[in-house]
Write a protein that holds these residues in place. Structure first.
Motif, short mmCIF file in Angstrom:
data_model
loop_
_atom_site.label_atom_id
_atom_site.label_comp_id
_atom_site.label_asym_id
_atom_site.label_seq_id
_atom_site.Cartn_x
_atom_site.Cartn_y
_atom_site.Cartn_z
N THR A 6 0.84 -1.19 0.00
CA THR A 6 0.00 0.00 0.00
C THR A 6 0.87 1.25 0.00
OG1 THR A 6 -1.97 0.99 1.02
CG2 THR A 6 -0.22 0.23 2.50
N LEU A 7 0.26 2.40 -0.19
CA LEU A 7 0.98 3.66 -0.30
C LEU A 7 0.68 4.55 0.89
CD1 LEU A 7 0.15 4.32 -4.06
CD2 LEU A 7 2.31 3.47 -3.15
N PRO A 8 1.59 5.46 1.23
CA PRO A 8 1.37 6.34 2.38
C PRO A 8 0.07 7.14 2.32
CG PRO A 8 3.66 6.46 1.68
CD PRO A 8 2.95 5.64 0.66
N ILE A 63 -5.24 8.46 4.68
CA ILE A 63 -6.70 8.53 4.57
C ILE A 63 -7.36 7.65 5.62
CG2 ILE A 63 -8.65 7.89 3.08
CD1 ILE A 63 -6.83 8.72 0.69
N LYS A 64 -6.85 6.42 5.79
CA LYS A 64 -7.41 5.51 6.79
C LYS A 64 -7.36 6.12 8.18
CE LYS A 64 -6.98 0.78 8.55
NZ LYS A 64 -7.14 1.17 9.98
N ASN A 65 -6.23 6.71 8.53
CA ASN A 65 -6.07 7.28 9.87
C ASN A 65 -6.88 8.56 10.04
OD1 ASN A 65 -4.32 5.20 10.53
ND2 ASN A 65 -2.48 6.36 10.04
N ALA A 66 -6.89 9.40 9.01
CA ALA A 66 -7.60 10.68 9.11
C ALA A 66 -9.10 10.46 9.29
CB ALA A 66 -7.33 11.53 7.88
N GLY A 67 -9.64 9.46 8.59
CA GLY A 67 -11.08 9.22 8.66
C GLY A 67 -11.48 8.08 9.57
N ASN A 68 -10.49 7.48 10.27
CA ASN A 68 -10.78 6.32 11.13
C ASN A 68 -11.58 5.29 10.34
OD1 ASN A 68 -10.71 4.80 13.50
ND2 ASN A 68 -12.65 5.66 14.24
N ILE A 69 -11.07 4.92 9.17
CA ILE A 69 -11.79 4.06 8.23
C ILE A 69 -11.38 2.61 8.43
CG2 ILE A 69 -12.24 3.62 5.79
CD1 ILE A 69 -11.50 6.56 5.26
N GLU A 70 -12.35 1.71 8.49
CA GLU A 70 -12.09 0.29 8.66
C GLU A 70 -11.39 -0.29 7.43
OE1 GLU A 70 -12.61 -1.41 11.39
OE2 GLU A 70 -13.56 0.26 12.46
N GLU A 71 -10.63 -1.36 7.64
CA GLU A 71 -9.89 -1.98 6.54
C GLU A 71 -10.82 -2.42 5.42
OE1 GLU A 71 -6.38 -5.14 6.56
OE2 GLU A 71 -8.31 -6.16 6.67
N GLN A 72 -11.95 -3.04 5.75
CA GLN A 72 -12.87 -3.51 4.72
C GLN A 72 -13.41 -2.36 3.89
OE1 GLN A 72 -13.51 -6.57 3.55
NE2 GLN A 72 -14.69 -5.46 2.00
N PHE A 120 -9.83 -13.09 1.08
CA PHE A 120 -8.70 -12.36 1.65
C PHE A 120 -8.13 -13.13 2.83
CE2 PHE A 120 -10.93 -8.35 0.05
CZ PHE A 120 -10.10 -8.23 -1.05
N ARG A 121 -6.79 -13.18 2.87
CA ARG A 121 -6.08 -13.76 4.02
C ARG A 121 -5.27 -12.65 4.68
NH1 ARG A 121 -9.19 -18.09 4.26
NH2 ARG A 121 -8.87 -19.58 2.55
N ASN A 122 -5.20 -12.68 6.00
CA ASN A 122 -4.40 -11.72 6.77
C ASN A 122 -4.93 -10.29 6.60
OD1 ASN A 122 -2.58 -13.83 7.70
ND2 ASN A 122 -1.81 -13.86 5.60
N HIS A 123 -4.08 -9.31 6.90
CA HIS A 123 -4.50 -7.90 6.87
C HIS A 123 -3.45 -7.04 6.19
CE1 HIS A 123 -7.94 -8.60 9.54
NE2 HIS A 123 -7.15 -9.42 10.22
N ILE A 124 -3.89 -5.90 5.68
CA ILE A 124 -2.96 -4.95 5.07
C ILE A 124 -2.03 -4.39 6.13
CG2 ILE A 124 -2.74 -2.79 3.77
CD1 ILE A 124 -5.55 -3.22 2.69
N LEU A 125 -0.77 -4.30 5.78
CA LEU A 125 0.21 -3.75 6.72
C LEU A 125 0.31 -2.23 6.49
CD1 LEU A 125 2.99 -6.49 6.47
CD2 LEU A 125 1.21 -6.25 8.22
N PHE A 126 -0.74 -1.52 6.95
CA PHE A 126 -0.72 -0.06 6.86
C PHE A 126 0.40 0.46 7.75
CE2 PHE A 126 -5.22 -0.79 5.69
CZ PHE A 126 -5.26 -0.02 4.53
N GLU A 127 1.07 1.52 7.29
CA GLU A 127 2.11 2.14 8.12
C GLU A 127 1.47 2.74 9.37
OE1 GLU A 127 4.15 5.00 5.83
OE2 GLU A 127 5.01 3.55 4.43
N THR A 128 2.18 2.71 10.47
CA THR A 128 1.65 3.29 11.71
C THR A 128 2.30 4.64 11.97
OG1 THR A 128 3.34 2.08 12.97
CG2 THR A 128 1.16 1.06 12.72
#
Length: 364
Positions: A291-293, A298-307, A356-364
């Protein structure tokens, strides 16, 4: 008496006074002479050296020679596309030509994944008021994007609709005709158990998810000023849709590609499922997804679920290729001449077409 009063006999008999105001199409909002002059200036962008294009701007319709030596059983591949609500942001932030590349790249990608060679594009521009410089920028951007994708803008339609579309608002759409030999159509029907799923990188959001993006910008205005990887939020989200045609053309010269999915609205699952035959399942390991930064932001700013992220955005993979195991490494290296490409899954037996297996490794 009619002559003395500068009126007509009918008006005298009917007891009506002559209306001193003269109405015209231009007063209603459409100036024919202005639009004709504008079209003449835009004609330069429609010039082409392609002998298949038999006429230019002016006739009622475009003529295109579809005689192809060496294609004994040709199939036309047809598609229409528009750049969605990203075009609203493009007008607001000055990305007029860029949004044209979004539209054409998306359009060509959609037919290229079926093995088609793009031929001719027709565009439509709907607006409330046609501003000459904006219209020229649109036609210039569309024609340049077509040339980059080895096809031609052969004509189109400009529809000026005052009172229907607000001034300053433009709505773009386009249609394309491509061609593919019947025996070279790529539709996923040859996918087999054991095939590998490869991901080709996107450069960002492409043209999907912008209704959510605009909602975030409205609710959290400060994000417009934030910087991600040295670029502003606006610069990040307005990068034009990645054009995959030349890479696809390279890897489809052989027989190892069995299916391709352009990852647009609906994300990986919503698009990959369209090419997986019944009884088979594409198992995708989300840990492998690069994935890209901007997606992490966007995920963190909007508190958006992975799905929600997965069903709205491409999350870093703009194109998926299903290839036979024997040619997987070769195709991956060919793709890497253009874009980062890596293995992300495998085809197995199963009833659900995408797992889908496992989860996206979003940067923290």
């Amino acid at each position: 008496m009619a002559g003395l009063l500068h009126t007509s006999v009918d008006e005298i008999l009917q007891g009506r006074e002559k209306n001193s105001e003269s109405f015209s199409y231009s007063k209603a909002g459409v100036d024919i002479s202005y639009t004709d002059a504008m079209k003449r200036e835009m004609a330069v962008y429609l010039r082409t050296e392609n002998p298949r294009v038999l006429n230019g701007l002016g006739p009622f319709a475009s003529l295109y020679d579809i005689g192809f030596l060496g294609i004994g059983d040709p199939v036309l591949v047809l598609k229409s596309e528009e750049p969605g609500s990203k075009q609203k942001l493009a007008m607001e932030y000055g990305y007029v030509e860029s949004i044209c590349h979004d539209m054409i790249n998306h359009l060509v990608n959609d037919i290229a994944v079926m093995g088609a060679k793009p031929l001719a594009v027709l565009d439509t521009i709907v607006c409330g008021r046609a501003e000459k410089e904006t219209m020229k920028a649109f036609v210039k951007g569309i024609s340049e994007a077509c040339r980059e994708n080895e096809c031609d803008l052969v004509g189109g339609e400009t529809s000026i609709q005052p009172e229907v579309v607000n001034p300053g608002l433009y709505i773009l759409t386009s249609s394309i005709a491509g061609i593919v030999p019947r025996d070279r159509i790529i539709d996923g029907s040859r996918i087999r158990e054991g095939d590998k799923v490869l991901a080709a990188a996107s450069n960002g959001l492409h043209t999907n998810g912008y209704t959510l993006i605009r909602f975030l910008m409205e609710k959290i205005p400060r994000i417009k000023l934030d910087r991600i990887e040295g670029e502003t939020f606006i610069e990040q989200i307005m990068k034009p849709h990645t054009p995959y045609y030349r890479a696809i053309k390279t890897v489809t010269r052989g027989n190892g590609v069995r299916g391709m999915a352009h990852i647009t609205g609906g994300g990986i699952e919503g698009n990959l499922c369209r090419i997986i035959p019944d009884g088979l399942s594409a198992e995708i390991d989300l840990r492998q997804l690069k994935t890209l930064p901007i997606f992490t932001y966007i995920k963190n700013a909007g508190n958006i679920e992975e799905q929600e992220m997965l069903s709205t955005f491409n999350c870093g993979a703009g194109l998926l290729l299903v290839v036979d195991q024997e040619h997987a490494r070769e195709i991956m290296e060919q793709m890497k001449q253009y874009y980062d490409c890596y293995e992300i899954g495998e085809i197995r037996k199963g009833e659900k077409k995408v797992v889908f297996r496992n989860h996206i490794l979003f940067e923290t």
